[in-house]
Design a protein around this motif. Structure first.
Motif, PDB file in Angstrom:
ATOM      1  N   VAL A 165       0.837  -1.203   0.000  1.00  0.00           N
ATOM      2  CA  VAL A 165       0.000   0.000   0.000  1.00  0.00           C
ATOM      3  C   VAL A 165       0.869   1.248   0.000  1.00  0.00           C
ATOM      4  O   VAL A 165       0.607   2.213  -0.737  1.00  0.00           O
ATOM      5  N   MET A 166       1.914   1.254   0.826  1.00  0.00           N
ATOM      6  CA  MET A 166       2.784   2.424   0.902  1.00  0.00           C
ATOM      7  C   MET A 166       3.453   2.697  -0.444  1.00  0.00           C
ATOM      8  O   MET A 166       3.503   3.848  -0.910  1.00  0.00           O
ATOM      9  N   ASN A 167       3.953   1.644  -1.089  1.00  0.00           N
ATOM     10  CA  ASN A 167       4.596   1.834  -2.390  1.00  0.00           C
ATOM     11  C   ASN A 167       3.604   2.335  -3.428  1.00  0.00           C
ATOM     12  O   ASN A 167       3.930   3.198  -4.259  1.00  0.00           O
ATOM     13  N   PHE A 168       2.374   1.816  -3.404  1.00  0.00           N
ATOM     14  CA  PHE A 168       1.348   2.257  -4.354  1.00  0.00           C
ATOM     15  C   PHE A 168       1.040   3.737  -4.155  1.00  0.00           C
ATOM     16  O   PHE A 168       0.945   4.495  -5.135  1.00  0.00           O
ATOM     17  N   VAL A 169       0.872   4.145  -2.899  1.00  0.00           N
ATOM     18  CA  VAL A 169       0.551   5.538  -2.608  1.00  0.00           C
ATOM     19  C   VAL A 169       1.685   6.455  -3.052  1.00  0.00           C
ATOM     20  O   VAL A 169       1.453   7.515  -3.657  1.00  0.00           O
ATOM     21  N   LEU A 170       2.934   6.056  -2.767  1.00  0.00           N
ATOM     22  CA  LEU A 170       4.074   6.889  -3.163  1.00  0.00           C
ATOM     23  C   LEU A 170       4.159   7.047  -4.675  1.00  0.00           C
ATOM     24  O   LEU A 170       4.443   8.134  -5.177  1.00  0.00           O
ATOM     25  N   ARG A 171       3.883   5.948  -5.399  1.00  0.00           N
ATOM     26  CA  ARG A 171       4.022   5.984  -6.861  1.00  0.00           C
ATOM     27  C   ARG A 171       2.844   6.662  -7.549  1.00  0.00           C
ATOM     28  O   ARG A 171       3.028   7.476  -8.461  1.00  0.00           O
ATOM     29  N   HIS A 172       1.616   6.319  -7.133  1.00  0.00           N
ATOM     30  CA  HIS A 172       0.442   6.680  -7.925  1.00  0.00           C
ATOM     31  C   HIS A 172      -0.460   7.740  -7.300  1.00  0.00           C
ATOM     32  O   HIS A 172      -1.262   8.343  -8.014  1.00  0.00           O
ATOM     33  N   VAL A 173      -0.354   7.950  -5.993  1.00  0.00           N
ATOM     34  CA  VAL A 173      -1.196   8.953  -5.351  1.00  0.00           C
ATOM     35  C   VAL A 173      -0.406  10.231  -5.073  1.00  0.00           C
ATOM     36  O   VAL A 173      -0.769  11.315  -5.538  1.00  0.00           O
ATOM     37  N   LYS A 174       0.694  10.093  -4.346  1.00  0.00           N
ATOM     38  CA  LYS A 174       1.500  11.262  -4.015  1.00  0.00           C
ATOM     39  C   LYS A 174       2.466  11.650  -5.137  1.00  0.00           C
ATOM     40  O   LYS A 174       3.030  12.746  -5.102  1.00  0.00           O
ATOM     41  N   LYS A 175       2.648  10.738  -6.108  1.00  0.00           N
ATOM     42  CA  LYS A 175       3.569  11.009  -7.226  1.00  0.00           C
ATOM     43  C   LYS A 175       4.947  11.433  -6.696  1.00  0.00           C
ATOM     44  O   LYS A 175       5.565  12.382  -7.186  1.00  0.00           O
ATOM     45  N   ALA A 176       5.405  10.709  -5.664  1.00  0.00           N
ATOM     46  CA  ALA A 176       6.658  11.074  -4.992  1.00  0.00           C
ATOM     47  C   ALA A 176       7.887  10.481  -5.658  1.00  0.00           C
ATOM     48  O   ALA A 176       9.014  10.746  -5.228  1.00  0.00           O
ATOM     49  N   ILE A 177       7.673   9.668  -6.704  1.00  0.00           N
ATOM     50  CA  ILE A 177       8.803   9.038  -7.391  1.00  0.00           C
ATOM     51  C   ILE A 177       8.879   9.579  -8.814  1.00  0.00           C
ATOM     52  O   ILE A 177       8.109   9.174  -9.694  1.00  0.00           O
ATOM     53  N   PRO A 178       9.780  10.523  -9.068  1.00  0.00           N
ATOM     54  CA  PRO A 178       9.916  11.064 -10.422  1.00  0.00           C
ATOM     55  C   PRO A 178      10.294   9.968 -11.424  1.00  0.00           C
ATOM     56  O   PRO A 178      10.938   8.975 -11.061  1.00  0.00           O
ATOM     57  N   GLU A 179       9.896  10.147 -12.641  1.00  0.00           N
ATOM     58  CA  GLU A 179      10.230   9.177 -13.680  1.00  0.00           C
ATOM     59  C   GLU A 179      11.744   9.110 -13.864  1.00  0.00           C
ATOM     60  O   GLU A 179      12.440  10.125 -13.781  1.00  0.00           O
ATOM     61  N   TYR A 180      12.231   7.910 -14.141  1.00  0.00           N
ATOM     62  CA  TYR A 180      13.664   7.727 -14.383  1.00  0.00           C
ATOM     63  C   TYR A 180      13.863   6.584 -15.356  1.00  0.00           C
ATOM     64  O   TYR A 180      12.986   5.729 -15.531  1.00  0.00           O
ATOM     65  N   ASN A 181      15.016   6.552 -15.972  1.00  0.00           N
ATOM     66  CA  ASN A 181      15.351   5.488 -16.922  1.00  0.00           C
ATOM     67  C   ASN A 181      16.723   4.927 -16.564  1.00  0.00           C
ATOM     68  O   ASN A 181      17.746   5.577 -16.781  1.00  0.00           O
TER      69      ASN A 181
END
Length: 220
Positions: A165-181
């Motif tokens: 749940v925490m990882n989902f929220v960080l990625r998709h709700v709070k958008k706390a993980i900027p895109e990277y390649n």
């Protein structure tokens, strides 16, 4: 002439007043004895998830086996750790040390310029990076000696379902993980799975071997 040491009266009964500096040949031997002695005791707790000394022993051995067996790193190679205080950190740091490698502690708040300098100066061949900061690494990795990236997110080692749940929220709700390649990057949990199937060779770790390269931005 004897020197009075009144502070000794405050020592618990099981604490010696002298330290045998030759008892442990390395940091790894301190860790391994602690794990054997306190195996069932709590070692680290984060967001309600607890790791015992046995967990640290087992998981750090897996990570060490991954570094040596899968990545083919050699004794003395440098591994950067770009993470805040999460459960992955003690596993990674003890895994690096048990593999006979050198820890390069890396400030998660580094700018791309600062990160590139440290990775190039240390000669780090691998890095474990929290996903929230992976975009900074992606900007500079081509100009560094880093050959392998292990990514992780805060919830990766937390109990289910809290971690997911925490990882989902960080990625998709709070958008706390900027895109990277970062092509070829592997998740920390997957690295532990690979390491579980690999043997951990005996590494000759000596007092003169370098355990850490600790950099400072001027505030340390």
């Amino acid at each position: 002439m004897s020197i009075e040491r009144p502070w000794l009266a405050s020592y618990p009964a099981n604490v010696p007043d002298q330290v045998n500096v030759d008892e442990f040949p390395s940091i790894v031997s301190v860790l391994e004895q602690a794990c054997a002695r306190f195996r069932d005791n709590p070692a680290f707790t984060n967001f309600g998830t607890q790791l015992t000394y046995d967990d640290i022993d087992r998981l750090s051995a897996r990570f060490a086996a991954y570094l040596l067996g899968e990545l083919k790193l050699k004794k003395g190679d440098r591994v950067a750790l770009m993470m805040p205080n999460v459960l992955q950190y003690p596993i990674a740091i003890f895994g690096v040390l048990r593999a006979g490698l050198t820890v390069v502690n890396t400030n998660p708040m580094y700018t791309p310029r600062e990160l590139k300098h440290q990775l190039r100066d240390s000669g780090a061949k691998a890095i474990v990076v929290m996903e929230m900061f992976a975009h900074v690494l992606a900007e500079v990795i081509a100009d560094t000696p880093v050959q392998q990236v292990v990514t992780t997110c805060i919830g990766d080692l937390l109990s289910f379902p809290k971690g997911a749940v925490m990882n989902f929220v960080l990625r998709h709700v709070k958008k706390a993980i900027p895109e990277y390649n970062l092509p070829g990057a592997i998740n920390f949990r997957r690295a532990l799975e690979i390491g579980e199937g690999l043997p951990l060779p005996q590494v000759d770790i000596r007092p003169e071997d370098v355990a850490f390269l600790q950099y400072t931005g001027g505030t340390t």
